[in-house]
Design a protein around this motif. Structure first.
Motif, PDB file in Angstrom:
ATOM      1  N   GLY A 219       0.814  -1.216   0.000  1.00 57.17           N
ATOM      2  CA  GLY A 219       0.000   0.000   0.000  1.00 57.17           C
ATOM      3  C   GLY A 219       0.845   1.263   0.000  1.00 57.17           C
ATOM      4  O   GLY A 219       1.642   1.479   0.910  1.00 57.17           O
ATOM      5  N   ASP A 221      -0.857   4.229  -1.327  1.00 56.44           N
ATOM      6  CA  ASP A 221      -1.856   5.251  -1.636  1.00 56.44           C
ATOM      7  C   ASP A 221      -2.795   5.522  -0.461  1.00 56.44           C
ATOM      8  O   ASP A 221      -3.928   5.966  -0.643  1.00 56.44           O
ATOM      9  N   VAL A 289       3.683  -2.201  -3.501  1.00 54.64           N
ATOM     10  CA  VAL A 289       2.709  -3.125  -4.091  1.00 54.64           C
ATOM     11  C   VAL A 289       1.310  -2.804  -3.551  1.00 54.64           C
ATOM     12  O   VAL A 289       1.130  -1.893  -2.748  1.00 54.64           O
ATOM     13  N   GLU A 290       0.338  -3.569  -4.012  1.00 53.81           N
ATOM     14  CA  GLU A 290      -1.057  -3.323  -3.617  1.00 53.81           C
ATOM     15  C   GLU A 290      -1.257  -3.483  -2.110  1.00 53.81           C
ATOM     16  O   GLU A 290      -0.530  -4.229  -1.451  1.00 53.81           O
ATOM     17  N   ARG A 291      -2.262  -2.797  -1.608  1.00 55.40           N
ATOM     18  CA  ARG A 291      -2.628  -2.956  -0.206  1.00 55.40           C
ATOM     19  C   ARG A 291      -3.023  -4.406   0.099  1.00 55.40           C
ATOM     20  O   ARG A 291      -3.503  -5.113  -0.779  1.00 55.40           O
ATOM     21  N   ARG A 292      -2.844  -4.801   1.346  1.00 57.69           N
ATOM     22  CA  ARG A 292      -3.350  -6.095   1.796  1.00 57.69           C
ATOM     23  C   ARG A 292      -4.760  -5.915   2.348  1.00 57.69           C
ATOM     24  O   ARG A 292      -5.075  -4.900   2.972  1.00 57.69           O
ATOM     25  N   SER A 293      -5.594  -6.904   2.121  1.00 59.61           N
ATOM     26  CA  SER A 293      -6.953  -6.864   2.643  1.00 59.61           C
ATOM     27  C   SER A 293      -6.933  -6.775   4.161  1.00 59.61           C
ATOM     28  O   SER A 293      -6.215  -7.512   4.830  1.00 59.61           O
TER      29      SER A 293
END
Length: 337
Positions: A219, A221, A289-293
């Protein structure tokens, strides 16, 4: 001299608490199955405090072993760290976590009460709060954990509180905290998990030593100053002192106490990386990288109650956290070379 049983006492927080206990005149008995810790920590505890804790290798669900411990040693209180703690694994193997963390704690509590031991300090977690709708967590907030690990911690808290109501002489403290980091000033004990680390600082430490190649920052953003998550990191020495003070508080206060232990000042992932690079002189490569749930943008502890009731507050900041972590990993690398 009072004798304290420390479950999980060879682990990261447990070992630092054992040192704090021995330095303050307590005798310590450790029960640890070594599933996520290393036996060499025992000799390093002895080097630091000039005392060897009594050690039993075993599981908190092993009733005969617990009975032997309570029979053979004049245990005055229990500090309970033994528990599985990987959030992701708890989601994929929930029964394993309920069995170890909840059933194990019930077994320990039952045998403790049978042995007429009345003091219990529980290493809980701020994950019990879940998503309370505020960034600063206070003890009176609703507890709605969003993962199995957090639910096991909350279940044990509730079991302990119910136990204290049913047994008026029982003294219980549940300590909720966030992200322990750092290491002992000697560099002899620190966070050295079995296998690939799940936590930020040991992962960074292994990158600095060339064991791991790169960090994933989940994450970039978030609505935070640098876009990465803000977390309440707390030095493990401060945390160990909190457990010691909770134990001492319970000597004169029956019933159940629940307090947060934290700095009240969150740091971002990129701030932690930058601070570690500064003290180590090492570059820490990372990918955004993308956020984790389930991850939140920001959370940190309000620890006013711990200051008022226990006289506790965190003393060590981000630079000391990184300095001590790096010292531990340098010495670990040297010992293994």
């Amino acid at each position: 001299m009072k004798t304290i049983l420390v479950t999980g006492g060879v682990g990261y927080i447990g070992s630092h608490t054992v040192v704090a206990l021995q330095e303050n005149g307590y005798k310590v008995v450790i029960l640890d199955n070594l599933c996520n810790s290393k036996a060499i920590t025992l000799s390093n505890i002895q080097k630091i405090s000039s005392q060897a804790p009594i050690f039993y290798q075993g599981d908190i669900r092993d009733r005969p072993m617990l009975r032997d411990i309570f029979k053979n040693h004049p245990i005055d209180g229990v500090i309970h760290f033994a528990g599985l703690k990987a959030v992701g694994e708890s989601q994929s193997e929930p029964l394993k976590y309920y069995d170890n963390n909840v059933v194990g704690s019930i077994t320990l509590l039952e045998e403790m009460i049978k042995a007429k031991v009345d003091t219990f300090v529980f290493s809980s977690s701020a994950t019990v709060y879940g998503e309370p709708g505020a960034t600063q967590y206070q003890e009176g907030m609703p507890t709605t954990p969003i993962n199995v690990y957090g639910r096991t911690k909350l279940m044990v808290e509730e079991i302990l509180r119910d136990g204290a109501k049913a047994n008026p002489g029982l003294r219980v403290a549940c300590l909720r905290y966030f992200n322990p980091v750092g290491a002992h000033l000697s560099g002899l004990i620190g966070e050295n998990p079995v296998g690939t680390p799940n936590n930020l600082m040991p992962y960074i430490g292994q990158i600095a030593l060339g064991i791991l190649p790169k960090l994933k920052v989940f994450g970039s953003d978030y609505p935070t100053p640098d876009g990465t998550g803000l977390r309440d990191y707390i030095h493990v020495h401060d945390l160990a002192q909190g457990h010691l003070l909770a134990l001492q508080y319970l000597e004169d206060h029956p019933g159940a106490l629940t307090v947060n232990l934290g700095t009240g000042k969150p740091y971002s992932v990129l701030e932690m990386i930058s601070a570690f690079e500064k003290v180590s002189g090492k570059s820490i490569p990372y990918d955004l990288v993308e956020r984790r749930s389930g991850d939140l943008a920001e959370y940190y502890a309000n620890s006013d109650l711990a200051k008022t009731v226990l006289g506790w507050e965190a003393k060590h900041g981000i630079e000391r956290m990184c300095e001590d972590t790096w010292r531990f990993y340098r010495q670990l690398d040297s010992a293994q070379s």
